[in-house]
Scaffold this active site. Sequence first.
Site, PDB file in Angstrom:
ATOM      1  N   LYS A  50       0.844  -1.201   0.000  1.00  0.00           N
ATOM      2  CA  LYS A  50       0.000   0.000   0.000  1.00  0.00           C
ATOM      3  C   LYS A  50       0.882   1.255   0.000  1.00  0.00           C
ATOM      4  CE  LYS A  50      -3.636  -2.752   2.078  1.00  0.00           C
ATOM      5  NZ  LYS A  50      -4.301  -3.268   3.275  1.00  0.00           N
ATOM      6  N   GLN A  94      -4.125  -1.792   9.645  1.00  0.00           N
ATOM      7  CA  GLN A  94      -4.067  -3.097   8.990  1.00  0.00           C
ATOM      8  C   GLN A  94      -4.741  -4.160   9.854  1.00  0.00           C
ATOM      9  OE1 GLN A  94      -2.968  -3.772   5.829  1.00  0.00           O
ATOM     10  NE2 GLN A  94      -3.625  -5.890   6.138  1.00  0.00           N
ATOM     11  N   ASP A 117     -10.204   3.416   4.225  1.00  0.00           N
ATOM     12  CA  ASP A 117     -10.263   1.961   4.029  1.00  0.00           C
ATOM     13  C   ASP A 117     -11.691   1.448   4.277  1.00  0.00           C
ATOM     14  OD1 ASP A 117      -8.874  -0.360   3.319  1.00  0.00           O
ATOM     15  OD2 ASP A 117      -8.534  -0.954   5.410  1.00  0.00           O
TER      16      ASP A 117
END
Length: 275
Positions: A50, A94, A117
Amino acid sequence: MTAQILDGKALAKQREQMLKQRVDLLEQKPVLATILVGDDPSSATYVQMKINACGRVGMGSRSVELPSTTTTEQLLATIDELNNDSQVCGILLQHPVPPQIDERACFDAIDITKDVDGVTTQGFGRMAMGEQAFGSATPAGIMTLLKHYDIQLSGKHAVVVGRSPILGKPMAAMLLNANCTVTICHSRTEDLADQIGRADIVVGAVGKPELIRADWIKDGAVVVDAGYHQGGLGDIEKDGLENRVAAVTPVPGGVGPMTINALISQTLESAELLA
Ligand code: NAP
């Protein structure tokens, strides 16, 4: 029938060029903050991919790495700092975090304007209601892929296998918003084969190699596989599908690159909205 390959890798590359042009128009470079808790090598690889994608489109990144002993309170404090940092326009925590951490509380602590996200409860609710919100990155990337290949969704029967908060549930909501008739399957579903046999669109989001068998899938279906396992296996067995389904995502090179692309695309949108 030869299945169309839904090439996420190629589409992500093409979209990165457009994203770079938009980044170049901004006075301040957008910055994505990534938070990695613990030392899981797969998670570290995903975060690095990413960060690399940010670099390719000219965006900045801020990498925060925390030890596996981190508490919920410590992680919440980190998120709070990033929420209040005007240079940061997107926050990626994450998944998964170590088990002692309340992941839901930490996801929900991310400011809605920086939830690029698409992991917050509020963002999910707004997206499900059809309001402006950043979608969960993997299903958002899948929707972009399906749109690019002009896959007809309205009126079609979509079967999503998996109901996780970051993948199965938002996937089902997005397909419903696109006028699919949606069935959600999970570990308690009785006769999974029968459910899948009635699908025009199958989404495998189950996390078990080839759990979904090729011979359950009907001719002419669209097959989307979010899984990735050792040896290049997905959640869906592909044997023989190439000659009888309408379209299929490759593993790797299908959903994975589109997930990263959705994340950086939404980070840029956040920067444009905050500018
Ligand atoms: P998850 O949180 O483990 O959820 C798995 C889901 O599958 C659960 O809803 C579970 O049902 C269901 N399931 C498990 N066994 C089943 C069975 N025998 N029959 C039917 N359903 C079953 O996983 P996730 O995070 O959603 O990820 C799913 C897959 O997508 C994984 O392969 C993951 O690696 C992949 N993924 C890929 C990306 C990407 O960027 N490409 C991103 C995220 C995830 P219950 O709810 O009943 O337990």
